[in-house]
Design a protein around this motif. Structure first.
Motif, mmCIF file in Angstrom:
data_model
loop_
_atom_site.group_PDB
_atom_site.id
_atom_site.type_symbol
_atom_site.label_atom_id
_atom_site.label_comp_id
_atom_site.label_asym_id
_atom_site.label_seq_id
_atom_site.Cartn_x
_atom_site.Cartn_y
_atom_site.Cartn_z
ATOM 1 N N ASN A 5 0.847 -1.188 0.000
ATOM 2 C CA ASN A 5 0.000 0.000 0.000
ATOM 3 C C ASN A 5 0.888 1.246 0.000
ATOM 4 O O ASN A 5 1.398 1.663 1.042
ATOM 5 C CB ASN A 5 -0.921 -0.016 1.221
ATOM 6 C CG ASN A 5 -1.981 1.047 1.153
ATOM 7 O OD1 ASN A 5 -1.756 2.127 0.638
ATOM 8 N ND2 ASN A 5 -3.142 0.738 1.703
ATOM 9 N N VAL A 8 -0.213 4.229 2.431
ATOM 10 C CA VAL A 8 0.123 4.013 3.842
ATOM 11 C C VAL A 8 1.632 4.130 4.031
ATOM 12 O O VAL A 8 2.089 4.704 5.006
ATOM 13 C CB VAL A 8 -0.400 2.640 4.330
ATOM 14 C CG1 VAL A 8 0.104 2.328 5.723
ATOM 15 C CG2 VAL A 8 -1.913 2.619 4.302
ATOM 16 N N GLU A 11 2.520 7.799 4.140
ATOM 17 C CA GLU A 11 2.101 8.373 5.430
ATOM 18 C C GLU A 11 3.062 7.966 6.543
ATOM 19 O O GLU A 11 3.440 8.783 7.385
ATOM 20 C CB GLU A 11 0.700 7.893 5.806
ATOM 21 C CG GLU A 11 -0.421 8.542 5.073
ATOM 22 C CD GLU A 11 -1.756 8.027 5.586
ATOM 23 O OE1 GLU A 11 -2.064 8.245 6.778
ATOM 24 O OE2 GLU A 11 -2.478 7.390 4.794
ATOM 25 N N PHE A 12 3.429 6.687 6.556
ATOM 26 C CA PHE A 12 4.330 6.162 7.585
ATOM 27 C C PHE A 12 5.695 6.830 7.497
ATOM 28 O O PHE A 12 6.257 7.271 8.502
ATOM 29 C CB PHE A 12 4.450 4.643 7.422
ATOM 30 C CG PHE A 12 5.226 3.961 8.513
ATOM 31 C CD1 PHE A 12 4.684 3.821 9.779
ATOM 32 C CD2 PHE A 12 6.491 3.447 8.278
ATOM 33 C CE1 PHE A 12 5.379 3.187 10.794
ATOM 34 C CE2 PHE A 12 7.196 2.821 9.282
ATOM 35 C CZ PHE A 12 6.641 2.679 10.542
ATOM 36 N N TRP A 32 -0.077 2.572 15.336
ATOM 37 C CA TRP A 32 -0.390 3.387 14.158
ATOM 38 C C TRP A 32 -0.680 2.491 12.956
ATOM 39 O O TRP A 32 -1.674 2.681 12.254
ATOM 40 C CB TRP A 32 0.772 4.332 13.856
ATOM 41 C CG TRP A 32 0.468 5.317 12.777
ATOM 42 C CD1 TRP A 32 -0.086 6.553 12.924
ATOM 43 C CD2 TRP A 32 0.679 5.136 11.372
ATOM 44 N NE1 TRP A 32 -0.227 7.146 11.700
ATOM 45 C CE2 TRP A 32 0.242 6.299 10.727
ATOM 46 C CE3 TRP A 32 1.204 4.119 10.602
ATOM 47 C CZ2 TRP A 32 0.313 6.462 9.352
ATOM 48 C CZ3 TRP A 32 1.265 4.280 9.232
ATOM 49 C CH2 TRP A 32 0.820 5.434 8.618
ATOM 50 N N LEU A 33 0.183 1.501 12.744
ATOM 51 C CA LEU A 33 -0.008 0.595 11.611
ATOM 52 C C LEU A 33 -1.275 -0.240 11.765
ATOM 53 O O LEU A 33 -2.005 -0.449 10.797
ATOM 54 C CB LEU A 33 1.205 -0.323 11.450
ATOM 55 C CG LEU A 33 2.434 0.342 10.854
ATOM 56 C CD1 LEU A 33 3.639 -0.571 10.993
ATOM 57 C CD2 LEU A 33 2.201 0.709 9.402
ATOM 58 N N LYS A 36 -4.363 1.347 10.575
ATOM 59 C CA LYS A 36 -4.515 1.441 9.121
ATOM 60 C C LYS A 36 -5.034 0.153 8.493
ATOM 61 O O LYS A 36 -5.359 0.125 7.320
ATOM 62 C CB LYS A 36 -3.165 1.805 8.473
ATOM 63 C CG LYS A 36 -2.607 3.120 8.928
ATOM 64 C CD LYS A 36 -3.494 4.256 8.504
ATOM 65 C CE LYS A 36 -2.947 5.580 8.976
ATOM 66 N NZ LYS A 36 -3.768 6.705 8.533
ATOM 67 N N ARG A 40 -9.485 -3.571 11.331
ATOM 68 C CA ARG A 40 -9.028 -3.116 12.641
ATOM 69 C C ARG A 40 -9.973 -3.570 13.748
ATOM 70 O O ARG A 40 -11.191 -3.457 13.638
ATOM 71 C CB ARG A 40 -8.938 -1.600 12.651
ATOM 72 C CG ARG A 40 -8.376 -1.069 13.937
ATOM 73 C CD ARG A 40 -8.152 0.439 13.826
ATOM 74 N NE ARG A 40 -7.629 0.936 15.065
ATOM 75 C CZ ARG A 40 -8.365 1.231 16.119
ATOM 76 N NH1 ARG A 40 -9.658 1.085 16.087
ATOM 77 N NH2 ARG A 40 -7.815 1.683 17.222
#
Length: 53
Positions: A5, A8, A11-12, A32-33, A36, A40
């Motif tokens: 991804n 993501v 962003e990371f 945090w991961l 995403k 979840r």
């Protein structure tokens, strides 16, 4: 997930670049991961059982 991804991953990497404390905190990175992930768990890091002594 980061290899599959690109959004993501960007962003990371941006969060890593902007927050030195995030780099040092493995738990924060994992949380945090996990936030995403498409599946979840809403009960992540909650104490479902309390024990009274």
């Amino acid at each position: 997930m980061l290899s599959r991804n690109a959004g993501v991953r960007r962003e990371f990497q941006a969060k890593l670049a902007l927050e030195p404390a995030f780099i040092a905190d493995a738990d924060a990175r994992l949380i945090w991961l996990s936030g995403k992930l498409p599946h979840r768990d809403d009960f992540l890091l909650t104490d479902l059982f309390r024990r009274e002594i």
